[in-house]
Design an enzyme around this catalytic site. Structure first.
Site, PDB file in Angstrom:
ATOM      1  N   PRO A  16      13.947  29.604  25.438  1.00 11.18           N
ATOM      2  CA  PRO A  16      13.593  30.025  24.078  1.00 11.18           C
ATOM      3  C   PRO A  16      12.578  31.170  24.103  1.00 11.18           C
ATOM      4  O   PRO A  16      11.658  31.182  24.917  1.00 11.18           O
ATOM      5  CB  PRO A  16      12.966  28.766  23.475  1.00 11.18           C
ATOM      6  CG  PRO A  16      12.375  28.048  24.648  1.00 11.18           C
ATOM      7  CD  PRO A  16      13.269  28.359  25.835  1.00 11.18           C
ATOM      8  N   ARG A  53      13.181  45.123  12.878  1.00 11.88           N
ATOM      9  CA  ARG A  53      14.211  44.115  12.600  1.00 11.88           C
ATOM     10  C   ARG A  53      14.930  44.277  11.250  1.00 11.88           C
ATOM     11  O   ARG A  53      16.152  44.119  11.191  1.00 11.88           O
ATOM     12  CB  ARG A  53      13.640  42.693  12.758  1.00 11.88           C
ATOM     13  CG  ARG A  53      13.058  42.438  14.172  1.00 11.88           C
ATOM     14  CD  ARG A  53      12.782  40.972  14.453  1.00 11.88           C
ATOM     15  NE  ARG A  53      14.022  40.222  14.510  1.00 11.88           N
ATOM     16  CZ  ARG A  53      14.488  39.467  13.539  1.00 11.88           C
ATOM     17  NH1 ARG A  53      13.794  39.301  12.446  1.00 11.88           N
ATOM     18  NH2 ARG A  53      15.635  38.852  13.670  1.00 11.88           N
ATOM     19  N   CYS A  66       9.163  58.149   8.151  1.00 13.14           N
ATOM     20  CA  CYS A  66       9.977  59.109   7.421  1.00 13.14           C
ATOM     21  C   CYS A  66      11.457  58.810   7.530  1.00 13.14           C
ATOM     22  O   CYS A  66      12.225  59.575   8.146  1.00 13.14           O
ATOM     23  CB  CYS A  66       9.651  60.515   7.912  1.00 13.14           C
ATOM     24  SG  CYS A  66       7.976  60.945   7.473  1.00 13.14           S
ATOM     25  N   GLU A  67      11.857  57.683   6.977  1.00 11.99           N
ATOM     26  CA  GLU A  67      13.256  57.278   6.932  1.00 11.99           C
ATOM     27  C   GLU A  67      13.451  56.419   5.698  1.00 11.99           C
ATOM     28  O   GLU A  67      12.645  55.525   5.449  1.00 11.99           O
ATOM     29  CB  GLU A  67      13.615  56.384   8.136  1.00 11.99           C
ATOM     30  CG  GLU A  67      13.372  57.001   9.471  1.00 11.99           C
ATOM     31  CD  GLU A  67      14.614  57.058  10.332  1.00 11.99           C
ATOM     32  OE1 GLU A  67      15.678  56.602   9.890  1.00 11.99           O
ATOM     33  OE2 GLU A  67      14.482  57.586  11.434  1.00 11.99           O
ATOM     34  N   TYR A 110       9.796  39.746  18.688  1.00 13.90           N
ATOM     35  CA  TYR A 110      10.631  40.949  18.577  1.00 13.90           C
ATOM     36  C   TYR A 110      10.093  41.963  17.571  1.00 13.90           C
ATOM     37  O   TYR A 110      10.865  42.698  16.969  1.00 13.90           O
ATOM     38  CB  TYR A 110      12.090  40.572  18.257  1.00 13.90           C
ATOM     39  CG  TYR A 110      12.712  39.660  19.292  1.00 13.90           C
ATOM     40  CD1 TYR A 110      12.957  40.127  20.576  1.00 13.90           C
ATOM     41  CD2 TYR A 110      13.027  38.330  19.003  1.00 13.90           C
ATOM     42  CE1 TYR A 110      13.522  39.302  21.542  1.00 13.90           C
ATOM     43  CE2 TYR A 110      13.582  37.499  19.951  1.00 13.90           C
ATOM     44  CZ  TYR A 110      13.833  37.986  21.226  1.00 13.90           C
ATOM     45  OH  TYR A 110      14.385  37.163  22.168  1.00 13.90           O
TER      46      TYR A 110
HETATM   47  N1  LLP Z   1      17.755  34.352  27.417  1.00 11.22           N
HETATM   48  C1  LLP Z   1      18.468  35.485  27.459  1.00 11.22           C
HETATM   49  C2  LLP Z   1      19.303  35.748  28.630  1.00 11.22           C
HETATM   50  C3  LLP Z   1      18.392  36.404  26.399  1.00 11.22           C
HETATM   51  O1  LLP Z   1      19.112  37.521  26.447  1.00 11.22           O
HETATM   52  C4  LLP Z   1      17.565  36.127  25.290  1.00 11.22           C
HETATM   53  C5  LLP Z   1      17.455  37.065  24.160  1.00 11.22           C
HETATM   54  C6  LLP Z   1      16.818  34.927  25.296  1.00 11.22           C
HETATM   55  C7  LLP Z   1      16.953  34.057  26.370  1.00 11.22           C
HETATM   56  C8  LLP Z   1      15.884  34.550  24.183  1.00 11.22           C
HETATM   57  O2  LLP Z   1      16.529  34.434  22.962  1.00 11.22           O
HETATM   58  P1  LLP Z   1      15.717  33.838  21.718  1.00 11.22           P
HETATM   59  O3  LLP Z   1      15.396  32.402  22.023  1.00 11.22           O
HETATM   60  O4  LLP Z   1      14.502  34.632  21.554  1.00 11.22           O
HETATM   61  O5  LLP Z   1      16.646  33.986  20.583  1.00 11.22           O
HETATM   62  N2  LLP Z   1      15.788  41.730  19.154  1.00 11.22           N
HETATM   63  C9  LLP Z   1      16.579  40.673  18.548  1.00 11.22           C
HETATM   64  C10 LLP Z   1      16.758  39.500  19.498  1.00 11.22           C
HETATM   65  C11 LLP Z   1      17.391  39.891  20.813  1.00 11.22           C
HETATM   66  C12 LLP Z   1      17.517  38.747  21.764  1.00 11.22           C
HETATM   67  C13 LLP Z   1      17.968  39.196  23.114  1.00 11.22           C
HETATM   68  N3  LLP Z   1      18.096  38.172  24.089  1.00 11.22           N
HETATM   69  C14 LLP Z   1      15.918  40.254  17.236  1.00 11.22           C
HETATM   70  O6  LLP Z   1      14.895  40.818  16.884  1.00 11.22           O
HETATM   71  O7  LLP Z   1      16.422  39.387  16.536  1.00 11.22           O
END
Ligand code: LLP
Length: 438
Positions: free
Chosen positions: A298, A337, A368-369, A397
């Site tokens: 997570p 996001r 500026c967008e 993020y």
């Molecule tokens: N493990 C792997 C291999 C991953 O690629 C990711 C996230 C995670 C774990 C953790 O995922 P989480 O539990 O945080 O959902 N920038 C995007 C999220 C991109 C996630 C990429 N990989 C946003 O702001 O929603």
């Protein structure tokens, strides 16, 4: 908590309240006072909430009949102070770059508790991972198997690996956040797994521990995890025929956070507990003598709710009959996001946390967008120039994806705990913006 912010329970950091002045209080600190002393934009992390979520994930796996590990996915937010907390709470770590790996090393994170991910790790990064002796490299493609094995040979290291497999599961989330569908750049598709296993087995420098999958992010339903776990075990059974004893299973991360009162409730640790039960059950059903070691990853669900972004209101501009734009001193460079995924947030005025909402406004960023709008619609007391606007659920993020667009320095970060605050990251200076220019 006073009545008007009660509906933000589970969205604000744990124990958030309003004081007698009507100011929002997090970790015992008045957020208006923090904005005054540290300036804005300011990211505030509540240490107790980070620790509580980290512990809740550990606790959620306690019922698993084998060994279990919670790897914090550092891409959600990666800073030395945070990684030290994760280590103290007994979490392991998932990194995806040399930069994250370097940060982990600086934080003194135990290397054997680090997993190195990425669909296109560079040669330098692979060498760094070997040099630091990370516990696992999650190999993503055939080229990487050869590149890693060659370097492990040269370094005289036997490197533990997991194969990243693509389970072909389409999770209900934004298309950009799906990583386990059939059409993805990540991992080995099921028909390529056999070949990948043979390629790893052919290299004495690599030790194949098991299989990894990650289906996506901001996932609120358990069904896609069930499908992914089932696929992982089906593949494990298949590769057993090649002589592989699958000792580790990692179904990734992806557990959703709740961003607005109107969002469905989200309980990442409860989902993780459910995933652990599914893994135990699948391993029995697929005839495993003992359940494999389980790792989950997570990121968001550990840190999102612990973070809150503070901005200062600049202008309040009404387009009669259309919309009122409240412009703040941050925006898409500290929180991409909304622009990147259409992500939706709520907000409140930190100095009038208990005041009744009077009107619907949009929160516009300073960049500026036209796409730099943090919130299209939120009901607030009518904001005035100079007031502090707080956007909850800003811990994941945001800063990890922040840029210097328009050459605006990135925000300062403070950590609050028991009524005191400490600066963990200075506001960038203009000179820092130019420090890499030659
Ligand atoms: N493990 C792997 C291999 C991953 O690629 C990711 C996230 C995670 C774990 C953790 O995922 P989480 O539990 O945080 O959902 N920038 C995007 C999220 C991109 C996630 C990429 N990989 C946003 O702001 O929603």
């Amino acid at each position: 908590m006073t009545s008007s912010i009660e509906h933000l329970a589970g969205i604000l950091p744990d124990g958030a309240t309003a004081n007698a002045a009507g100011h929002l209080v997090v970790g015992g600190c008045d957020l208006v006072a923090l904005a005054e002393s540290y300036g804005t934009p300011l990211y505030v992390y509540d240490e107790a909430t980070v620790r509580a979520r980290a512990r809740a994930f550990r606790d959620a796996l306690r019922g698993y009949p084998g060994r279990s590990t919670v790897c914090y996915a550092a891409k959600a937010y990666c800073a030395p102070w945070l990684l030290r907390i994760m280590a103290e709470e007994g979490l392991a770590l998932d990194v995806v770059s040399g930069g994250e790996l370097h940060t982990a090393a600086v934080a003194g994170f135990a290397p054997e508790r680090i997993s190195f991910h990425g669909n296109n790790k560079t040669d330098d990064e692979l060498e760094m991972a070997l040099r630091l002796r990370v516990g696992r490299v999650i190999v993503d493609n055939v080229e990487e198997i050869g590149r890693l094995a060659d370097r492990a040979d040269a370094a005289g290291v036997r490197q533990g690996v997991l194969l990243r497999v693509n389970p072909g599961v389409t999770a209900q989330t934004h298309a950009y956040l799906q990583t386990g569908a059939v059409d993805t750049k990540f991992g080995f598709s099921p028909d390529a797994v056999g070949g990948a296993v043979k390629a790893v087995l052919a290299r004495a420098a690599l030790v194949l521990w098991g299989l990894h999958a990650h289906i996506g992010s901001q996932i609120g339903e358990i069904e896609p995890y069930a499908a992914a776990v089932e696929r992982l075990f089906a593949l494990a059974q298949e590769i057993a025929k090649l002589g592989v004893d699958v000792r580790e299973i990692s179904p990734g991360g992806g557990y959703a956070a709740r961003y607005r009162p109107s969002d469905p409730p989200a309980d990442g640790p409860a989902m993780a507990g459910e995933v652990a039960r599914m893994v135990a059950e699948s391993s029995r059903r697929h005839g495993f003598a003992r359940p494999p070691d389980l790792a989950i990853e997570p990121g968001r669900a550990v840190v999102a709710t612990a973070g809150i972004a503070l901005y200062r209101v600049g202008s309040v501009k009404e387009i009669r009959g259309v919309r009122t734009y409240v412009a703040v001193d941050g925006g898409m460079a500290d929180n991409i996001r909304p622009t990147a995924y259409g992500a939706e947030y709520t907000a409140l005025l930190a100095g009038r946390a208990a005041a009744p909402a009077e009107q619907s406004v949009a929160i516009a960023g300073r960049y500026c967008e036209s796409g730099d709008v943090l919130i299209r619609e939120v009901r607030l007391p009518r904001p005035r120039h100079g007031e502090i606007l707080a956007i909850p659920v800003s811990g994941a993020y945001h800063l990890s994806m922040a840029s210097n667009y328009n050459l605006v320095p990135r925000p300062a970060v403070v950590v609050v705990r028991d009524g005191s605050s400490r600066l963990v990251r200075r506001r960038e200076t203009y000179d820092a913006l130019l420090s890499a220019e030659v």
